[in-house]
Scaffold this active site. Structure first.
Site, mmCIF file in Angstrom:
data_model
loop_
_atom_site.group_PDB
_atom_site.id
_atom_site.type_symbol
_atom_site.label_atom_id
_atom_site.label_comp_id
_atom_site.label_asym_id
_atom_site.label_seq_id
_atom_site.Cartn_x
_atom_site.Cartn_y
_atom_site.Cartn_z
ATOM 1 N N SER A 126 0.814 -1.228 0.000
ATOM 2 C CA SER A 126 0.000 0.000 0.000
ATOM 3 C C SER A 126 0.842 1.270 0.000
ATOM 4 O O SER A 126 0.433 2.283 -0.584
ATOM 5 C CB SER A 126 -0.980 0.003 1.172
ATOM 6 O OG SER A 126 -0.307 -0.155 2.393
ATOM 7 N N HIS B 12 1.357 4.746 4.392
ATOM 8 C CA HIS B 12 0.475 5.458 3.462
ATOM 9 C C HIS B 12 0.925 6.904 3.293
ATOM 10 O O HIS B 12 1.025 7.404 2.171
ATOM 11 C CB HIS B 12 -0.969 5.411 3.966
ATOM 12 C CG HIS B 12 -1.601 4.059 3.830
ATOM 13 N ND1 HIS B 12 -2.963 3.872 3.909
ATOM 14 C CD2 HIS B 12 -1.077 2.830 3.613
ATOM 15 C CE1 HIS B 12 -3.246 2.595 3.745
ATOM 16 N NE2 HIS B 12 -2.110 1.937 3.573
#
Length: 193
Positions: A125, A174
């Site tokens: 991610s 992230h």
């Protein structure tokens, strides 16, 4: 027949994404199927901040290709296909790969710097958020068609919101991947990468 041609065409036009998804699936099989030394593979590849601090620097790279469960793998691979295909179509394959891998590595470095030493992390991610960061910069500098810009803006906002709403999300990865992607987007616009 049509679906077969569609997949073949996608592979021809997006070979980097196809290879990255394949690597993610392969490593998922390595750590889940009992025919492999899956526990050993996982233990050597997951990101563990205290082990990175003790010199196991490869753990800044390998977690990009390791996922905690099938849903984690599926979500990251689908995100890579959807977001990544938009960038791979517009940039050189080498540029796309450089952005993806460097975003994933920087996301893990960011996690190492800001998360506790006991923090454990896996997943692609951070690299995917790097791609979102590139698009955020392209949107900010008005370098995308209007309709694509609006669609991507909604995706970016939702992705950042879910980062803070979902449990067990590596917020550090992230944010780190996104910030690195913004820098890459700026460098792409300046044509330095």
């Amino acid at each position: 027949m049509y679906q077969s041609r569609g997949l073949k065409n996608f592979i021809q036009t997006h070979p980097v994404i196809f290879i990255l998804v394949g690597i993610n699936i392969l490593f998922f099989l390595f750590i889940t199927l009992p025919i492999f030394p899956n526990r050993w593979i996982a233990e050597k590849m997951i990101g563990v901040n205290i082990l990175i601090a003790n010199g196991e620097w490869w753990r800044l790279v390998t977690p990009i290709f390791i996922h905690s469960n099938f849903n984690h793998l599926l979500f990251n691979c689908i995100s890579l296909v959807i977001i990544g295909s938009l960038l791979e179509e517009r940039k050189k394959k080498s540029t796309f790969l450089l952005v993806y891998l460097s975003s994933g590595i920087f996301a893990n470095v960011f996690t190492y710097i800001f998360a506790p030493l006991t923090f454990i992390h896996v997943g692609a991610s951070g690299a995917v958020f790097g791609l979102l960061g590139v698009f955020a910069m392209l949107i900010y500098l008005n370098k995308l068609p209007y309709q694509l810009k609006n669609s991507l803006l909604v995706i970016i906002i939702l992705a950042l919101l879910f980062t803070f709403m979902e449990k067990n999300t590596n917020i550090y990865a992230h944010l780190g991947g996104f910030l690195w992607g913004c820098l890459c987007g700026f460098l792409i616009i300046r044509k330095t990468i």
